[in-house]
Enzyme design. Structure first.
Site, PDB file in Angstrom:
ATOM      1  N   ASN A 152       0.804  -1.237   0.000  1.00  0.00           N
ATOM      2  CA  ASN A 152       0.000   0.000   0.000  1.00  0.00           C
ATOM      3  C   ASN A 152       0.837   1.288   0.000  1.00  0.00           C
ATOM      4  O   ASN A 152       0.412   2.299  -0.526  1.00  0.00           O
ATOM      5  CB  ASN A 152      -0.994  -0.006   1.162  1.00  0.00           C
ATOM      6  N   GLU A 249       4.724  -4.656  11.933  1.00  0.00           N
ATOM      7  CA  GLU A 249       3.681  -3.643  11.680  1.00  0.00           C
ATOM      8  C   GLU A 249       2.553  -4.342  10.935  1.00  0.00           C
ATOM      9  O   GLU A 249       2.646  -4.552   9.722  1.00  0.00           O
ATOM     10  CB  GLU A 249       4.261  -2.504  10.830  1.00  0.00           C
ATOM     11  N   CYS A 283      -3.468   0.407   6.932  1.00  0.00           N
ATOM     12  CA  CYS A 283      -3.565  -0.506   8.072  1.00  0.00           C
ATOM     13  C   CYS A 283      -4.268   0.115   9.280  1.00  0.00           C
ATOM     14  O   CYS A 283      -4.971  -0.555  10.018  1.00  0.00           O
ATOM     15  CB  CYS A 283      -2.173  -0.943   8.472  1.00  0.00           C
ATOM     16  N   GLU A 461       7.688   1.953  14.759  1.00  0.00           N
ATOM     17  CA  GLU A 461       8.406   2.690  13.728  1.00  0.00           C
ATOM     18  C   GLU A 461       8.255   4.169  14.061  1.00  0.00           C
ATOM     19  O   GLU A 461       7.333   4.573  14.763  1.00  0.00           O
ATOM     20  CB  GLU A 461       7.816   2.379  12.347  1.00  0.00           C
TER      21      GLU A 461
HETATM   22  P1  NDP Z   1       0.991  -9.713   3.348  1.00  0.00           P
HETATM   23  O1  NDP Z   1       1.031 -10.095   4.768  1.00  0.00           O
HETATM   24  O2  NDP Z   1       0.313 -10.610   2.384  1.00  0.00           O
HETATM   25  O3  NDP Z   1       2.468  -9.505   2.789  1.00  0.00           O
HETATM   26  C1  NDP Z   1       3.390  -8.614   3.394  1.00  0.00           C
HETATM   27  C2  NDP Z   1       4.798  -8.896   2.868  1.00  0.00           C
HETATM   28  O4  NDP Z   1       5.268 -10.142   3.408  1.00  0.00           O
HETATM   29  C3  NDP Z   1       4.864  -9.051   1.337  1.00  0.00           C
HETATM   30  O5  NDP Z   1       6.090  -8.535   0.872  1.00  0.00           O
HETATM   31  C4  NDP Z   1       4.803 -10.555   1.173  1.00  0.00           C
HETATM   32  O6  NDP Z   1       5.323 -10.986  -0.064  1.00  0.00           O
HETATM   33  C5  NDP Z   1       5.670 -11.008   2.353  1.00  0.00           C
HETATM   34  N1  NDP Z   1       5.437 -12.382   2.794  1.00  0.00           N
HETATM   35  C6  NDP Z   1       4.354 -13.176   2.599  1.00  0.00           C
HETATM   36  N2  NDP Z   1       4.534 -14.377   3.215  1.00  0.00           N
HETATM   37  C7  NDP Z   1       5.758 -14.339   3.818  1.00  0.00           C
HETATM   38  C8  NDP Z   1       6.511 -15.255   4.611  1.00  0.00           C
HETATM   39  N3  NDP Z   1       6.042 -16.469   4.919  1.00  0.00           N
HETATM   40  N4  NDP Z   1       7.729 -14.882   5.061  1.00  0.00           N
HETATM   41  C9  NDP Z   1       8.219 -13.646   4.772  1.00  0.00           C
HETATM   42  N5  NDP Z   1       7.560 -12.737   4.018  1.00  0.00           N
HETATM   43  C10 NDP Z   1       6.337 -13.073   3.547  1.00  0.00           C
HETATM   44  O7  NDP Z   1       0.364  -8.255   3.332  1.00  0.00           O
HETATM   45  P2  NDP Z   1      -0.108  -7.396   2.096  1.00  0.00           P
HETATM   46  O8  NDP Z   1       1.043  -7.134   1.184  1.00  0.00           O
HETATM   47  O9  NDP Z   1      -1.341  -8.021   1.546  1.00  0.00           O
HETATM   48  O10 NDP Z   1      -0.467  -6.004   2.795  1.00  0.00           O
HETATM   49  C11 NDP Z   1      -1.651  -5.780   3.458  1.00  0.00           C
HETATM   50  C12 NDP Z   1      -1.503  -5.981   4.962  1.00  0.00           C
HETATM   51  O11 NDP Z   1      -0.456  -5.187   5.460  1.00  0.00           O
HETATM   52  C13 NDP Z   1      -2.739  -5.559   5.713  1.00  0.00           C
HETATM   53  O12 NDP Z   1      -3.062  -6.514   6.692  1.00  0.00           O
HETATM   54  C14 NDP Z   1      -2.324  -4.275   6.376  1.00  0.00           C
HETATM   55  O13 NDP Z   1      -3.035  -3.972   7.528  1.00  0.00           O
HETATM   56  C15 NDP Z   1      -0.884  -4.499   6.633  1.00  0.00           C
HETATM   57  N6  NDP Z   1      -0.197  -3.223   6.783  1.00  0.00           N
HETATM   58  C16 NDP Z   1       0.243  -2.840   8.029  1.00  0.00           C
HETATM   59  C17 NDP Z   1       0.828  -1.606   8.222  1.00  0.00           C
HETATM   60  C18 NDP Z   1       1.352  -1.175   9.562  1.00  0.00           C
HETATM   61  O14 NDP Z   1       2.207  -0.299   9.604  1.00  0.00           O
HETATM   62  N7  NDP Z   1       0.894  -1.719  10.664  1.00  0.00           N
HETATM   63  C19 NDP Z   1       0.965  -0.650   7.102  1.00  0.00           C
HETATM   64  C20 NDP Z   1       0.517  -1.171   5.856  1.00  0.00           C
HETATM   65  C21 NDP Z   1      -0.070  -2.412   5.711  1.00  0.00           C
HETATM   66  P3  NDP Z   1       4.326 -11.079  -1.312  1.00  0.00           P
HETATM   67  O15 NDP Z   1       3.526  -9.837  -1.377  1.00  0.00           O
HETATM   68  O16 NDP Z   1       5.231 -11.199  -2.467  1.00  0.00           O
HETATM   69  O17 NDP Z   1       3.478 -12.290  -1.051  1.00  0.00           O
END
Ligand code: NDP
Length: 487
Positions: A152, A249, A283, A461
């Site tokens: 995002n 996060e 998020c 953060e």
């Molecule tokens: P995901 O949890 O699907 O993915 C996050 C990242 O982790 C991606 O780069 C993903 O790769 C990677 N990933 C997936 N599986 C693994 C694993 N087993 N080991 C290591 N890395 C892995 O989240 P989204 O990308 O769908 O983002 C949305 C989510 O992020 C929402 O839940 C949102 O709330 C949260 N978010 C939280 C924030 C905060 O600051 N608290 C800010 C922004 C978003 P890939 O995409 O290639 O699968």
């Protein structure tokens, strides 16, 4: 392809390709157009990135803090000069409206680098007098930190992780989401231009398996993830196997409480920003809007009027408020929640569908949506939707709303609108969240810590707090007299 980078990865100061890695495409969510073709990192690329980061970290940690600060500051300046180009790339990468990306993405990354440059220059420990001895503490870097980002806010997430990590003397290997692979590469170029040692900030592309390989690599000292709660659980467990440090996060289902004495226009503005900005893909969004019963219908009428005026459209048009969701898959997921909301008895106030017409035909657009009469047990009130879907819930009393607001596994953020100063602080004190906004919503300046409690995460953060999560304390005990030994 209008956003094709020179190669998929950026390692040791240069673009690197390994065509043996799984091929994937980056699409512009507004049109479905393929804008770049990349390869996921192979084990060889991951090892190359880690080895280069280990080398760079040793050199970087030996620099004077003020020299490190200068590099971060220069990177911030370069980002500001290139804000327009970087914002356009962010819009292509994510589909978010340029109106937003011009002010909220690269520029917030620059703020972060600038602010942490000052922290880098002033990092210090404490001195503890002990009579015939004294001790002092030093904050040492952890080593190589791995950053894993969500889709995002690709530029902001990379900067929010890199700035404190580098300020503390660490190196970083960053894996963007495979949905948004482009922006972090530009940041890597900028660090080199700003004078960072080669390898200090490397970018490797890939899916979850690449993230998992980085999280368990022998040279990884810390993993900072921005992602969903389920991914957070996996990454936290993987990091624990090597006693690695973590920052998590994660997601949220945050409450926003509107008391009857609130400034109604401000409260509605806060609720709209906290549900529709970035097409709802934030998020910390206040997706459960609790409104006191006496003002509920007035609130809903005005909210619907203002929501109707939101302009969906071409994200590169400066007049557009909302672009599409990140992908067709995300739209299907959000539409699934809208259908569940209707089926479980919530009242659709506005939106709820896909906009019609040529302009929206190939993008993953969705209308900003408001549900009223939402109850705590409905799926749309319990699960993170990550789209522009606001749930409005009615409440009677302060005690009741606090209990209901806290009745979730998440605890990222919370907000409240009231003119009663005592109530504002009393309620903020009782809401279980890492950050609580009073009479505003979703502001995250770099100066203040950001992060969640409960399942929403661990660590912080931004703010000075972030420095604690990218460094470790060493204590040095100094004797001033002889050794008093009984032997
Ligand atoms: P995901 O949890 O699907 O993915 C996050 C990242 O982790 C991606 O780069 C993903 O790769 C990677 N990933 C997936 N599986 C693994 C694993 N087993 N080991 C290591 N890395 C892995 O989240 P989204 O990308 O769908 O983002 C949305 C989510 O992020 C929402 O839940 C949102 O709330 C949260 N978010 C939280 C924030 C905060 O600051 N608290 C800010 C922004 C978003 P890939 O995409 O290639 O699968």
């Amino acid at each position: 392809m209008r956003a094709q980078p020179k190669a998929s990865h950026f390692i040791d100061g240069a673009y690197v390709e390994d065509a043996a890695g799984k091929a994937f495409e980056s699409r512009y969510a507004a049109t479905g157009e393929v804008i770049a073709k990349l390869h996921s990192a192979t084990p060889a690329i991951i090892d190359q990135a880690m080895a280069s980061a280990v080398r760079a970290q040793q050199e970087w940690a030996s620099w004077l803090p003020v020299e490190r600060a200068r590099v971060l500051r220069r990177a911030a300046d370069i980002i500001r000069v290139r804000n327009e180009a970087l914002s356009e790339l962010e819009t292509l990468d994510t589909g978010k409206a340029i109106q937003e990306t011009l002010v909220a993405d690269a520029s917030s990354g620059a703020d972060s680098l600038e602010w942490f440059s000052a922290q880098a220059a002033s990092l210090s420990g404490e001195s503890v007098p002990l009579g015939n001895a004294f001790a002092y503490t030093v904050r040492e870097p952890l080593g190589v930190c791995v950053g894993i980002g969500a889709w995002n806010y690709p530029t902001q997430i990379a900067c929010w992780k890199a700035a404190p990590a580098l300020a503390c003397g660490n190196a970083m290997v960053f894996k963007p989401s495979e949905m948004t692979p482009l922006c972090a590469l530009k940041l890597a170029e900028i660090f080199i231009e700003a004078g960072a040692p080669k390898g200090l900030f490397n970018v490797v592309q890939g899916f979850g398996d690449v993230g998992a390989a980085l999280a368990t690599h022998k040279d990884t000292a810390k993993v900072s993830l921005t992602g969903s709660v389920p991914t957070g659980g996996k990454v936290y467990a993987a990091a624990a196997s090597g006693m690695r440090h973590v920052t998590m996060e994660l997601g949220g289902k945050s409450p926003l409480v509107v008391f009857e004495d609130a400034d109604l226009e401000d409260a509605i503005g806060g609720a709209m920003l906290g549900n529709f900005y970035s097409t709802g893909q934030i998020c910390s969004n206040g997706t459960r809007v609790f409104v006191q019963k006496s003002i509920l219908e007035k609130f809903l009428t005005r909210l619907a009027e203002r929501t109707k005026a939101i302009r969906l459209g071409d994200p590169l048009d400066p007049d557009t408020h909302l672009g599409p969701l990140i992908s067709e898959g995300q739209r299907e997921k959000v539409m699934g929640y809208i259908e569940k909301g209707k089926a479980e008895g919530a009242r659709l106030v506005i939106g709820g569908g896909v906009p019609g017409g040529e302009a929206f035909a190939n993008g993953s657009y969705i209308e900003p949506t408001v549900f009223a009469d939402v109850t705590d047990d409905m799926t749309i009130a319990r699960e993170e939707i990550f789209g522009p879907v606001m749930s409005v819930l009615a409440f009677d009393t302060e005690d009741e709303v606090i209990e209901r607001a806290n009745g979730t596994e998440f605890g990222l953020a919370a907000g409240l609108f009231t003119k009663d100063i005592s109530r504002a602080h009393r309620v903020a004190g009782r809401l279980a969240a890492g950050i609580c906004w009073i009479n505003t919503y979703n502001l995250t300046p770099v100066e203040i810590p950001f992060g969640g409690v409960k399942h929403s995460g661990f660590g912080r953060e931004n703010g000075r707090a972030a420095m604690e999560f990218y460094s470790q304390v060493k204590t040095v005990h100094v004797a001033l007299g002889g050794v008093d030994s009984p032997y």
